[in-house]
Design an enzyme around this catalytic site. Sequence first.
Site, PDB file in Angstrom:
ATOM      1  N   GLU A  56       0.488  -1.345  -0.308  1.00 34.15           N
ATOM      2  CA  GLU A  56       0.148   0.213  -0.036  1.00 34.15           C
ATOM      3  C   GLU A  56       1.118   1.646   0.135  1.00 34.15           C
ATOM      4  O   GLU A  56       1.776   1.131   0.624  1.00 34.15           O
ATOM      5  CB  GLU A  56      -0.827  -0.100   1.368  1.00 34.15           C
ATOM      6  CG  GLU A  56      -1.988  -1.384   1.317  1.00 34.15           C
ATOM      7  CD  GLU A  56      -3.506  -1.052   2.606  1.00 34.15           C
ATOM      8  OE1 GLU A  56      -4.288  -1.128   1.212  1.00 34.15           O
ATOM      9  OE2 GLU A  56      -2.524  -1.035   3.452  1.00 34.15           O
ATOM     10  N   CYS A 106       3.890   8.394   1.627  1.00 46.00           N
ATOM     11  CA  CYS A 106       4.188   7.184   2.603  1.00 46.00           C
ATOM     12  C   CYS A 106       4.102   5.937   1.083  1.00 46.00           C
ATOM     13  O   CYS A 106       3.415   5.518   0.846  1.00 46.00           O
ATOM     14  CB  CYS A 106       2.900   7.478   3.424  1.00 46.00           C
ATOM     15  SG  CYS A 106       4.016   5.879   4.616  1.00 46.00           S
ATOM     16  N   CYS A 161       6.542  -7.101   7.136  1.00 44.72           N
ATOM     17  CA  CYS A 161       7.282  -6.307   7.245  1.00 44.72           C
ATOM     18  C   CYS A 161       8.165  -8.120   8.776  1.00 44.72           C
ATOM     19  O   CYS A 161       7.380  -8.806   9.116  1.00 44.72           O
ATOM     20  CB  CYS A 161       6.970  -5.247   8.537  1.00 44.72           C
ATOM     21  SG  CYS A 161       8.156  -3.876   9.957  1.00 44.72           S
ATOM     22  N   CYS A 175       6.922  -5.117  15.547  1.00 48.80           N
ATOM     23  CA  CYS A 175       5.918  -4.548  16.345  1.00 48.80           C
ATOM     24  C   CYS A 175       4.164  -5.026  16.946  1.00 48.80           C
ATOM     25  O   CYS A 175       3.658  -5.064  16.386  1.00 48.80           O
ATOM     26  CB  CYS A 175       5.866  -2.938  16.702  1.00 48.80           C
ATOM     27  SG  CYS A 175       7.495  -2.812  15.733  1.00 48.80           S
ATOM     28  N   CYS A 227       1.211  -2.564  15.176  1.00 50.67           N
ATOM     29  CA  CYS A 227       0.555  -2.708  13.872  1.00 50.67           C
ATOM     30  C   CYS A 227       0.575  -3.877  13.078  1.00 50.67           C
ATOM     31  O   CYS A 227       0.727  -5.142  13.770  1.00 50.67           O
ATOM     32  CB  CYS A 227       2.112  -2.798  13.702  1.00 50.67           C
ATOM     33  SG  CYS A 227       2.635  -2.075  11.645  1.00 50.67           S
ATOM     34  N   GLY A 241       6.771  -2.038   6.348  1.00 52.93           N
ATOM     35  CA  GLY A 241       7.720  -2.536   6.213  1.00 52.93           C
ATOM     36  C   GLY A 241       8.654  -1.230   6.901  1.00 52.93           C
ATOM     37  O   GLY A 241       8.187  -0.685   7.318  1.00 52.93           O
ATOM     38  N   GLU A 242      10.150  -2.207   7.417  1.00 57.03           N
ATOM     39  CA  GLU A 242      11.334  -1.374   7.947  1.00 57.03           C
ATOM     40  C   GLU A 242      12.216  -1.348   6.504  1.00 57.03           C
ATOM     41  O   GLU A 242      12.919  -1.931   6.128  1.00 57.03           O
ATOM     42  CB  GLU A 242      11.687  -2.188   9.108  1.00 57.03           C
ATOM     43  CG  GLU A 242      13.300  -2.386   9.920  1.00 57.03           C
ATOM     44  CD  GLU A 242      13.101  -0.759  10.399  1.00 57.03           C
ATOM     45  OE1 GLU A 242      12.321  -0.370  10.476  1.00 57.03           O
ATOM     46  OE2 GLU A 242      13.782   0.127   9.832  1.00 57.03           O
ATOM     47  N   SER A 279      11.224   5.407  15.690  1.00 54.90           N
ATOM     48  CA  SER A 279       9.710   4.492  15.901  1.00 54.90           C
ATOM     49  C   SER A 279      10.200   4.702  17.870  1.00 54.90           C
ATOM     50  O   SER A 279      10.415   3.055  18.071  1.00 54.90           O
ATOM     51  CB  SER A 279       8.912   3.528  15.649  1.00 54.90           C
ATOM     52  OG  SER A 279       8.570   3.668  14.827  1.00 54.90           O
ATOM     53  N   LEU A 280       9.761   5.626  18.767  1.00 53.57           N
ATOM     54  CA  LEU A 280      10.570   4.896  19.592  1.00 53.57           C
ATOM     55  C   LEU A 280       9.012   4.533  21.331  1.00 53.57           C
ATOM     56  O   LEU A 280       9.605   3.073  21.072  1.00 53.57           O
ATOM     57  CB  LEU A 280      10.811   6.625  21.071  1.00 53.57           C
ATOM     58  CG  LEU A 280      11.929   5.878  21.960  1.00 53.57           C
ATOM     59  CD1 LEU A 280      12.960   5.536  22.087  1.00 53.57           C
ATOM     60  CD2 LEU A 280      11.697   7.162  23.058  1.00 53.57           C
ATOM     61  N   ASN A 297      -4.215   3.564  16.308  1.00 54.01           N
ATOM     62  CA  ASN A 297      -4.931   3.515  14.716  1.00 54.01           C
ATOM     63  C   ASN A 297      -5.391   2.076  14.970  1.00 54.01           C
ATOM     64  O   ASN A 297      -4.629   1.150  14.785  1.00 54.01           O
ATOM     65  CB  ASN A 297      -4.549   3.420  13.582  1.00 54.01           C
ATOM     66  CG  ASN A 297      -4.396   5.483  13.673  1.00 54.01           C
ATOM     67  OD1 ASN A 297      -6.181   6.485  13.920  1.00 54.01           O
ATOM     68  ND2 ASN A 297      -2.933   5.458  12.924  1.00 54.01           N
ATOM     69  N   CYS A 351      -1.245   5.455   9.777  1.00 52.28           N
ATOM     70  CA  CYS A 351      -0.221   4.682  11.049  1.00 52.28           C
ATOM     71  C   CYS A 351      -0.954   3.720  10.904  1.00 52.28           C
ATOM     72  O   CYS A 351      -1.392   3.399  11.895  1.00 52.28           O
ATOM     73  CB  CYS A 351       0.145   5.938  11.502  1.00 52.28           C
ATOM     74  SG  CYS A 351       1.062   7.830  10.882  1.00 52.28           S
TER      75      CYS A 351
HETATM   76  N1  SAH Z   1       8.784  -0.108  10.492  1.00 56.06           N
HETATM   77  C1  SAH Z   1       9.195   1.276  10.796  1.00 56.06           C
HETATM   78  C2  SAH Z   1       8.238   1.775   9.003  1.00 56.06           C
HETATM   79  C3  SAH Z   1       7.471   2.170   9.582  1.00 56.06           C
HETATM   80  S1  SAH Z   1       5.701   4.230   9.689  1.00 56.06           S
HETATM   81  C4  SAH Z   1       9.267   2.143  11.363  1.00 56.06           C
HETATM   82  O1  SAH Z   1       8.811   1.440  12.751  1.00 56.06           O
HETATM   83  O2  SAH Z   1       9.653   3.394  11.827  1.00 56.06           O
HETATM   84  C5  SAH Z   1       4.510   3.550  10.617  1.00 56.06           C
HETATM   85  C6  SAH Z   1       4.990   4.649  11.666  1.00 56.06           C
HETATM   86  O3  SAH Z   1       3.737   4.521  12.019  1.00 56.06           O
HETATM   87  C7  SAH Z   1       5.615   3.972  12.873  1.00 56.06           C
HETATM   88  O4  SAH Z   1       6.054   4.884  13.867  1.00 56.06           O
HETATM   89  C8  SAH Z   1       4.679   2.671  13.408  1.00 56.06           C
HETATM   90  O5  SAH Z   1       5.145   2.872  14.548  1.00 56.06           O
HETATM   91  C9  SAH Z   1       3.602   3.905  14.141  1.00 56.06           C
HETATM   92  N2  SAH Z   1       2.557   2.536  13.506  1.00 56.06           N
HETATM   93  C10 SAH Z   1       2.288   1.075  13.644  1.00 56.06           C
HETATM   94  N3  SAH Z   1       0.835   0.843  13.796  1.00 56.06           N
HETATM   95  C11 SAH Z   1       0.343   1.813  13.877  1.00 56.06           C
HETATM   96  C12 SAH Z   1      -0.716   2.260  14.480  1.00 56.06           C
HETATM   97  N4  SAH Z   1      -1.833   1.275  14.630  1.00 56.06           N
HETATM   98  N5  SAH Z   1      -0.877   3.455  15.174  1.00 56.06           N
HETATM   99  C13 SAH Z   1      -0.252   4.198  14.728  1.00 56.06           C
HETATM  100  N6  SAH Z   1       0.530   3.937  15.146  1.00 56.06           N
HETATM  101  C14 SAH Z   1       1.341   3.120  14.324  1.00 56.06           C
END
Ligand code: SAH
Length: 385
Positions: A111, A124, A131, A135, A138, A185-186, A239-240, A316, A359
């Site tokens: 997507e 985006c 991935c 996490c 996600c 993806g990462e 992504s902390l 989300n 996101c």
């Molecule tokens: N793998 C990379 C790129 C993904 S970016 C990373 O981890 O940064 C997508 C962003 O949305 C990341 O910060 C991810 O942690 C966040 N994200 C993932 N799932 C989410 C959700 N359900 N709601 C809000 N943010 C989310």
Amino acid sequence: MTDIANLKIDVEVKRTSTSDSRVNLMGLDREAMEQYFASIGEKSFRASQVMKWIHQVGVNDFAEMTNLSKALRSSLSANAKITVPEIISDNLSKDGTRKWLLKVPGKSAIEMVFIPEDSRGTLCVSSQVGCTLNCSFCATGKQGYNRDLTTAEIIGQVWLAKHLLAQQYKTDKRIVSNVVMMGMGEPLMNFDNVVSAMKIMQDDFCFGLSKRRITLSTAGVVPKIDELKKACPVSLAVSLHAPNDELRNELVPLNKKYNIEKLIDACNRYVADSQRARITFEYVMLDGVNDKLEHAHQLASIMKKVPGKVNLIPFNPFDGIQYKRSSNSRINRFRDLLHNKGVIVTVRKTRGDDIEAACGQLAGDVMDKTKRSEKFRQSLKEKIQ
Ligand code: SAH
């Protein structure tokens, strides 16, 4: 949700056949393109000419490249190709966010999302089919993983978006002003292809985006952060999501390998010789999980150690996930505490959630090679029973 399939899309997208050995020029950055032309006995300026045709003009047929000789055009048609992923669906949110599902070889789909704002338009882009990081909050993680995208498939998303948006907005002006590597993806786990694609985004003969307008978001692949600085120092988002290792191990399992201290050290190395550079720390707001005041205090202490800002992302939700979005009052309370401690903090506006384009909601269609998606489906079934 508005289905805009009826919007005329006249970009001809050629199909990729797996038995096709022609080199796909869509995926060649400047260095690779010059090497390609050298390998067929052509001068290096051909690289600029062809890159301009492909990425600026948007041509995917060699016959249209009128400043190349007829002989070169026909030899390119025989030995090379220009292809991008095929569009499966195209949806427009009521807030203007547009999401595409794109077919990629390997019976999968990825997507890509466009988010229009008053002063900019952000695309985006996905970097992998699924991935590997898993996490806990996600949607992409729950789909498992199939493979890395090729450079052509990554830059092909920008190419497609540019032309489809030009039709939607009826203008030749730049619509995609920013690219964020925040789709599926990462990106740092597909390092070489992502770097090549980001070089094409920056090339003046292609998309001409400055490095500040390209943001790579990572869950924290520490050694690759150092490599990125050398190879292609774009804006970095991390992504902390948790302010201590115990909680972060749970939410972002990669933390077991590279903990918060190692990650913050890498962030400091990344911005070391740049006065203005700042890392964006993304922090998803999960109700009752990581949104307590003690967490805000811990996060504020981390932020003292690194030049950065915090972007709070309201969670989300998606089907089957146990987490809930923090209430606005909890998000504001968290934000205010950080703010009072001198941290620069913003709350990300949720966009496109009516078409699941927000996101973490990007899930595509992954022919999973891990057992993860099956396990997730199984846990859903058990919950329903
Ligand atoms: N793998 C990379 C790129 C993904 S970016 C990373 O981890 O940064 C997508 C962003 O949305 C990341 O910060 C991810 O942690 C966040 N994200 C993932 N799932 C989410 C959700 N359900 N709601 C809000 N943010 C989310």
